[in-house]
Each structure stands twice: as C-alpha cells, then as structure tokens.
Design a protein around this motif. Structure first.
Motif, short mmCIF file in Angstrom:
data_model
loop_
_atom_site.label_atom_id
_atom_site.label_comp_id
_atom_site.label_asym_id
_atom_site.label_seq_id
_atom_site.Cartn_x
_atom_site.Cartn_y
_atom_site.Cartn_z
N ARG A 113 0.84 -1.21 0.00
CA ARG A 113 0.00 0.00 0.00
C ARG A 113 0.87 1.26 0.00
O ARG A 113 0.61 2.20 -0.73
CB ARG A 113 -0.92 -0.04 1.22
CG ARG A 113 -2.15 0.80 1.11
CD ARG A 113 -3.15 0.59 2.23
NE ARG A 113 -2.59 0.25 3.53
CZ ARG A 113 -2.64 -0.97 4.08
NH1 ARG A 113 -3.20 -1.97 3.44
NH2 ARG A 113 -2.14 -1.18 5.27
N LYS A 114 1.93 1.25 0.81
CA LYS A 114 2.83 2.40 0.88
C LYS A 114 3.52 2.64 -0.46
O LYS A 114 3.64 3.78 -0.91
CB LYS A 114 3.86 2.20 1.99
CG LYS A 114 4.76 3.40 2.18
CD LYS A 114 5.69 3.21 3.36
CE LYS A 114 6.53 4.46 3.54
NZ LYS A 114 7.41 4.36 4.71
N ALA A 115 3.96 1.57 -1.11
CA ALA A 115 4.62 1.70 -2.42
C ALA A 115 3.67 2.33 -3.44
O ALA A 115 4.07 3.21 -4.22
CB ALA A 115 5.11 0.34 -2.91
N ARG A 116 2.41 1.89 -3.44
CA ARG A 116 1.44 2.45 -4.39
C ARG A 116 1.16 3.91 -4.07
O ARG A 116 1.08 4.75 -4.97
CB ARG A 116 0.16 1.61 -4.38
CG ARG A 116 0.36 0.23 -4.98
CD ARG A 116 -0.94 -0.54 -5.15
NE ARG A 116 -1.64 -0.80 -3.91
CZ ARG A 116 -1.50 -1.91 -3.19
NH1 ARG A 116 -0.66 -2.86 -3.57
NH2 ARG A 116 -2.19 -2.08 -2.08
N THR A 117 1.03 4.24 -2.79
CA THR A 117 0.76 5.62 -2.39
C THR A 117 1.94 6.52 -2.75
O THR A 117 1.74 7.64 -3.25
CB THR A 117 0.45 5.70 -0.88
OG1 THR A 117 -0.72 4.92 -0.63
CG2 THR A 117 0.21 7.13 -0.43
N LEU A 118 3.16 6.06 -2.50
CA LEU A 118 4.34 6.87 -2.83
C LEU A 118 4.43 7.13 -4.33
O LEU A 118 4.72 8.25 -4.75
CB LEU A 118 5.62 6.19 -2.32
CG LEU A 118 5.83 6.24 -0.82
CD1 LEU A 118 7.04 5.38 -0.43
CD2 LEU A 118 6.02 7.68 -0.35
N TRP A 119 4.18 6.08 -5.14
CA TRP A 119 4.25 6.27 -6.59
C TRP A 119 3.19 7.27 -7.04
O TRP A 119 3.47 8.20 -7.80
CB TRP A 119 4.07 4.95 -7.34
CG TRP A 119 4.08 5.16 -8.82
CD1 TRP A 119 5.19 5.29 -9.61
CD2 TRP A 119 2.97 5.37 -9.68
NE1 TRP A 119 4.82 5.54 -10.91
CE2 TRP A 119 3.46 5.59 -10.98
CE3 TRP A 119 1.59 5.37 -9.47
CZ2 TRP A 119 2.62 5.82 -12.07
CZ3 TRP A 119 0.76 5.59 -10.56
CH2 TRP A 119 1.28 5.81 -11.84
N LEU A 120 1.98 7.11 -6.54
CA LEU A 120 0.89 7.99 -6.93
C LEU A 120 1.14 9.42 -6.45
O LEU A 120 0.89 10.38 -7.17
CB LEU A 120 -0.44 7.46 -6.40
CG LEU A 120 -1.71 8.11 -6.92
CD1 LEU A 120 -1.74 8.15 -8.44
CD2 LEU A 120 -2.92 7.38 -6.37
N SER A 121 1.68 9.58 -5.25
CA SER A 121 2.01 10.91 -4.74
C SER A 121 3.02 11.61 -5.64
O SER A 121 2.90 12.80 -5.93
CB SER A 121 2.59 10.83 -3.32
OG SER A 121 1.64 10.36 -2.42
N GLU A 122 4.01 10.84 -6.08
CA GLU A 122 5.03 11.39 -6.98
C GLU A 122 4.41 11.86 -8.29
O GLU A 122 4.69 12.95 -8.78
CB GLU A 122 6.12 10.34 -7.23
CG GLU A 122 7.21 10.78 -8.17
CD GLU A 122 8.10 11.88 -7.60
OE1 GLU A 122 8.77 12.55 -8.40
OE2 GLU A 122 8.12 12.08 -6.37
N VAL A 123 3.54 11.03 -8.85
CA VAL A 123 2.87 11.40 -10.11
C VAL A 123 2.00 12.64 -9.92
O VAL A 123 2.04 13.57 -10.73
CB VAL A 123 2.03 10.22 -10.65
CG1 VAL A 123 1.11 10.66 -11.79
CG2 VAL A 123 2.93 9.10 -11.10
N LEU A 124 1.23 12.66 -8.84
CA LEU A 124 0.34 13.80 -8.60
C LEU A 124 1.13 15.09 -8.40
O LEU A 124 0.73 16.16 -8.88
CB LEU A 124 -0.54 13.55 -7.37
CG LEU A 124 -1.61 12.48 -7.52
CD1 LEU A 124 -2.28 12.20 -6.18
CD2 LEU A 124 -2.64 12.86 -8.57
#
Length: 150
Positions: A113-124
């Motif tokens: 979950r953290k990996a997905r959130t970090l990737w999405l945060s970076e994209v956003l």
C-alpha cells in the motif's frame, strides 16, 4: 419532488460514461500496481481481503475471488508457507478453518500500500497541476458514493 424523464439519448450518454469510467478506473488501478512494483496476484488480493474483512473461510475467499475452492486452497497453502496467514478452527463450524492474517501478512499489505501511495504521490506532485489535483479531490466523493463508501 419533481420526476425526471430519461430520454434514449440520456440513456446512451449514461451508458457511454459508465463504460468510460469502468475502463479508466481499471487502467488506473493496473497502472498504479504495475508502476509501484506491486502487481495484483491472487495472493495479494487475498491478503487485502482478509485485512479489510477480517478472518474468513476458504469458501468465503473463493467466492469473493470467483474461483473454485480447490484453487483457493492452493493460494492459502502458499500464503501459509510464507507465514502470511494462519488457519484456526472455525468456532461456528468445526469442519471449517478460519484464515487470519499474521503480523507478517499485515506488514506485507502495508508495504504494498505504501509503495502504491508513494508512486501515486510522486505522479500527482510532478505531473499534475494544482488545479488538476483540486479537481481530483473534488471528484473523490462522487467515486466514493458509487462504491458505497460515503
């Protein structure tokens, strides 16, 4: 209360919107998982289900994933081999086992979950404007309403 009439054209527009939304959200979920290095697997989905819903029988897990009982037994065996779940007798049905996440299984879920959130945060933060982020935030209640999370 005013009654609304749905025209054939409205119906076609709603159908097109539904198809586009389904397709886009599916691609979104797959992209987040893939780009974050947490691709979906039967094991990952089973761990996530257990985290969301608590202990469950193999029959319940199989039904949730739309697979045969025997197929789910293979998934459970692998998860147990990796110490991600435990099996205990179901107090309501002595013939059945309840599958429960272990601390290691919880940690695995949290890491993914953290990996997905970090990737999405970076994209956003790097590819979206402040206005686009605001629009996404404003759309979340609508998506939550669709999924019954509101």
């Amino acid at each position: 209360m005013k009654k609304t009439t749905v025209t054939d054209n409205d119906h076609e527009n709603v159908q097109a919107l539904a198809e586009n939304l389904r397709d886009t959200i599916g691609k979104f979920v797959r992209a987040v998982r893939c780009q974050a290095g947490t691709p979906t697997t039967a094991q990952g989905e089973t761990l996530a289900f257990l985290e969301r819903n608590g202990p469950a029988s193999i029959a319940t897990l199989a039904e949730n994933r739309g697979v045969k009982h025997q197929s789910m037994r293979l998934v459970i065996a692998k998860l147990e081999e990796n110490s991600l779940i435990t099996q205990t007798p179901d107090p309501k049905d002595g013939r059945s086992q309840l599958i429960t996440l272990t601390r290691k299984g919880q940690a695995e879920n949290a890491t993914a979950r953290k990996a997905r959130t970090l990737w999405l945060s970076e994209v956003l933060s790097t590819r979206m404007s402040a206005r686009e982020r605001t629009l996404l935030g404003e759309a979340l209640p609508i998506l939550q309403k669709i999924t019954g999370l509101d």
